[in-house]
Design an enzyme around this catalytic site. Structure first.
Site, PDB file in Angstrom:
ATOM      1  N   SER A 121       0.873  -1.185   0.000  1.00  0.00           N
ATOM      2  CA  SER A 121       0.000   0.000   0.000  1.00  0.00           C
ATOM      3  C   SER A 121       0.901   1.223   0.000  1.00  0.00           C
ATOM      4  O   SER A 121       2.064   1.133   0.416  1.00  0.00           O
ATOM      5  CB  SER A 121      -0.845  -0.008   1.279  1.00  0.00           C
TER       6      SER A 121
ATOM      7  N   TYR B 145      -2.065  -0.623  10.348  1.00  0.00           N
ATOM      8  CA  TYR B 145      -2.043  -0.930   8.912  1.00  0.00           C
ATOM      9  C   TYR B 145      -0.732  -0.423   8.305  1.00  0.00           C
ATOM     10  O   TYR B 145      -0.059  -1.134   7.552  1.00  0.00           O
ATOM     11  CB  TYR B 145      -3.257  -0.269   8.255  1.00  0.00           C
TER      12      TYR B 145
HETATM   13  N1  LIG Z   1      -8.462  -0.478  -1.873  1.00  0.00           N
HETATM   14  C1  LIG Z   1      -7.457   0.349  -1.625  1.00  0.00           C
HETATM   15  O1  LIG Z   1      -7.590   1.579  -1.712  1.00  0.00           O
HETATM   16  C2  LIG Z   1      -6.119  -0.226  -1.222  1.00  0.00           C
HETATM   17  C3  LIG Z   1      -5.059   0.678  -1.075  1.00  0.00           C
HETATM   18  C4  LIG Z   1      -3.834   0.179  -0.698  1.00  0.00           C
HETATM   19  C5  LIG Z   1      -3.647  -1.193  -0.512  1.00  0.00           C
HETATM   20  N2  LIG Z   1      -4.696  -2.040  -0.658  1.00  0.00           N
HETATM   21  C6  LIG Z   1      -4.453  -3.473  -0.414  1.00  0.00           C
HETATM   22  O2  LIG Z   1      -5.024  -4.257  -1.436  1.00  0.00           O
HETATM   23  C7  LIG Z   1      -5.271  -5.568  -0.939  1.00  0.00           C
HETATM   24  C8  LIG Z   1      -6.642  -6.028  -1.388  1.00  0.00           C
HETATM   25  O3  LIG Z   1      -7.617  -5.234  -0.748  1.00  0.00           O
HETATM   26  P1  LIG Z   1      -8.916  -4.691  -1.488  1.00  0.00           P
HETATM   27  O4  LIG Z   1      -8.772  -3.222  -1.581  1.00  0.00           O
HETATM   28  O5  LIG Z   1      -9.177  -5.457  -2.716  1.00  0.00           O
HETATM   29  O6  LIG Z   1     -10.006  -4.956  -0.362  1.00  0.00           O
HETATM   30  P2  LIG Z   1     -11.204  -5.998  -0.264  1.00  0.00           P
HETATM   31  O7  LIG Z   1     -11.662  -5.899   1.146  1.00  0.00           O
HETATM   32  O8  LIG Z   1     -12.164  -5.793  -1.357  1.00  0.00           O
HETATM   33  O9  LIG Z   1     -10.496  -7.422  -0.500  1.00  0.00           O
HETATM   34  C9  LIG Z   1      -9.737  -8.052   0.492  1.00  0.00           C
HETATM   35  C10 LIG Z   1     -10.027  -9.549   0.427  1.00  0.00           C
HETATM   36  O10 LIG Z   1      -9.208 -10.184   1.410  1.00  0.00           O
HETATM   37  C11 LIG Z   1     -10.004 -11.145   2.090  1.00  0.00           C
HETATM   38  N3  LIG Z   1      -9.443 -11.391   3.420  1.00  0.00           N
HETATM   39  C12 LIG Z   1      -9.516 -10.616   4.526  1.00  0.00           C
HETATM   40  N4  LIG Z   1      -8.921 -11.229   5.554  1.00  0.00           N
HETATM   41  C13 LIG Z   1      -8.462 -12.410   5.089  1.00  0.00           C
HETATM   42  C14 LIG Z   1      -7.760 -13.496   5.674  1.00  0.00           C
HETATM   43  N5  LIG Z   1      -7.434 -13.496   6.968  1.00  0.00           N
HETATM   44  N6  LIG Z   1      -7.434 -14.554   4.896  1.00  0.00           N
HETATM   45  C15 LIG Z   1      -7.783 -14.572   3.584  1.00  0.00           C
HETATM   46  N7  LIG Z   1      -8.465 -13.599   2.974  1.00  0.00           N
HETATM   47  C16 LIG Z   1      -8.790 -12.525   3.725  1.00  0.00           C
HETATM   48  C17 LIG Z   1     -11.388 -10.539   2.162  1.00  0.00           C
HETATM   49  O11 LIG Z   1     -12.383 -11.521   2.408  1.00  0.00           O
HETATM   50  C18 LIG Z   1     -11.499  -9.881   0.796  1.00  0.00           C
HETATM   51  O12 LIG Z   1     -12.050 -10.762  -0.159  1.00  0.00           O
HETATM   52  C19 LIG Z   1      -5.085  -5.495   0.572  1.00  0.00           C
HETATM   53  O13 LIG Z   1      -3.846  -6.058   0.929  1.00  0.00           O
HETATM   54  C20 LIG Z   1      -5.088  -4.002   0.855  1.00  0.00           C
HETATM   55  O14 LIG Z   1      -4.366  -3.669   2.002  1.00  0.00           O
HETATM   56  C21 LIG Z   1      -5.929  -1.590  -1.012  1.00  0.00           C
END
Ligand SMILES: NC(=O)c1ccc[n+]([C@@H]2O[C@H](COP(=O)([O-])OP(=O)(O)OC[C@H]3O[C@@H](n4cnc5c(N)ncnc54)[C@H](O)[C@@H]3O)[C@@H](O)[C@H]2O)c1
Length: 301
Positions: A142, A155
């Site tokens: 991130s 985080y």
């Molecule tokens: N969306 C943003 O703006 C953003 C920004 C920076 C980083 N990220 C990173 O992107 C990645 C994906 O997140 P996203 O934005 O798609 O969010 P999201 O919540 O849509 O997807 C995250 C997925 O991870 C799964 N998950 C949560 N805990 C889990 C566990 N213990 N074991 C297995 N699966 C688990 C959830 O069920 C979900 O399907 C994450 O690592 C997040 O930190 C997202």
């Protein structure tokens, strides 16, 4: 990694957001997939979408905070698909906003999921990748792992860890035929930036003075203000795949973080001012949002 056709991929957190978009985009490029998550209902729906594309797809419940789940999934993966070409460590959570009241259980959970995910998957898959002398690992970090101006603080700590691990694995594994990327998303429209009001632990006095309904309304619209300009996960994943095709260590979807890193190296004082100002501005936007809802939030922080 130039080409994905007939190769095998393993993705964590594939039931929604970036993980789901990765799965669909790679399937469209001909990759066979093993997709995992803890949300099996949504994961099964993604599986159906992938089946329509026509590649092989298997699902498995894998809680990334549990090494045993990876051990089981890896064994099943090898039996069903053979060698692993691309491991995408994507699953992540974001918790712990109230600086002075972050529960130790929250700190532990965030570390176990966000950092544990990388540590556990590496332990489960790396030995065979090394033996084979090939493979690709892409870790989703991130912008919160590049500079410390956002919240929640657990985080940030976990994502700095993901960036550090990725860098060291890149250096350590390059000459063994294995590539590593760290993906640095900015704001992507996914569930993670939707505030789940059921999980918020409001400070007792704030709850007493304004009531849950009013607070929920203010909190649930907060991200519309903070994450203005967020892009869709499908668009973001196109950038990430391009970065993987170029074997890039860092894959950014926004030039902001590169500019910040440049500032950190060139002018440390300016960087210090920048991160303090970033926090202050974020706090200002946060307060103004609550004022619009009739809540003088600063008195409760
Ligand atoms: N969306 C943003 O703006 C953003 C920004 C920076 C980083 N990220 C990173 O992107 C990645 C994906 O997140 P996203 O934005 O798609 O969010 P999201 O919540 O849509 O997807 C995250 C997925 O991870 C799964 N998950 C949560 N805990 C889990 C566990 N213990 N074991 C297995 N699966 C688990 C959830 O069920 C979900 O399907 C994450 O690592 C997040 O930190 C997202």
């Amino acid at each position: 990694m130039k080409d994905f056709k007939d190769k095998n991929g393993f993705i964590t957190g594939a039931a929604s957001g970036i993980g789901r978009s990765f799965a669909l985009a790679l399937a469209k490029r001909g990759m066979n997939l093993y997709i995992t998550d803890i949300n099996m209902e949504s994961l099964e729906k993604v599986k159906l979408e992938i089946e329509k594309i026509g590649v092989k797809v298997f699902v498995c419940k894998c809680d990334v905070s549990r090494y045993k789940d990876f051990e089981k999934a890896a064994k099943d993966f090898y039996e069903k698909l053979g060698e692993l070409d691309l491991l995408i460590n994507n699953a992540g959570i974001s918790m712990g906003f109230d600086l002075l009241n972050i529960d130790l259980k929250v700190w532990k959970r965030v570390m176990d999921v966000n950092l544990g995910s990388i540590i556990h998957s590496i332990k489960a898959f790396l030995p065979r990748m090394i033996k084979r002398g090939s493979g690709y690992i892409a870790n989703v970090a991130s912008g919160a792992g590049i500079l410390g101006i956002a919240e929640p603080i657990p985080y940030i700590a976990s994502k700095f860890g993901v960036v550090g691990l990725s860098e060291t694995f890149f250096a350590r594994l390059k000459n063994l035929g294995i590539n590593v990327s760290v993906i640095v998303p900015m704001w992507i429209k996914t569930n993670i930036i939707v505030v789940d009001t059921d999980k918020i632990q409001y400070p007792p006095k704030l709850l007493e003075d304004f009531g849950k309904e009013k607070l929920d309304k203010a909190y649930s619209t907060l991200m519309d203000v903070i994450a203005e300009g967020a892009i869709s996960p499908d668009d973001a994943v196109e950038f990430y795949i391009e970065g993987i095709q170029k074997n890039q260590l860092y894959i950014f979807d926004n030039p902001y973080y590169l500019e910040a890193l440049e500032m950190k190296g060139k002018d440390p004082k300016q960087y210090e001012d920048h991160i303090v100002e970033g926090f202050t501005n974020r706090g200002k936007a946060f307060r103004e949002h609550f004022h619009k809802h009739g809540i003088d939030i600063e008195k409760y922080m």
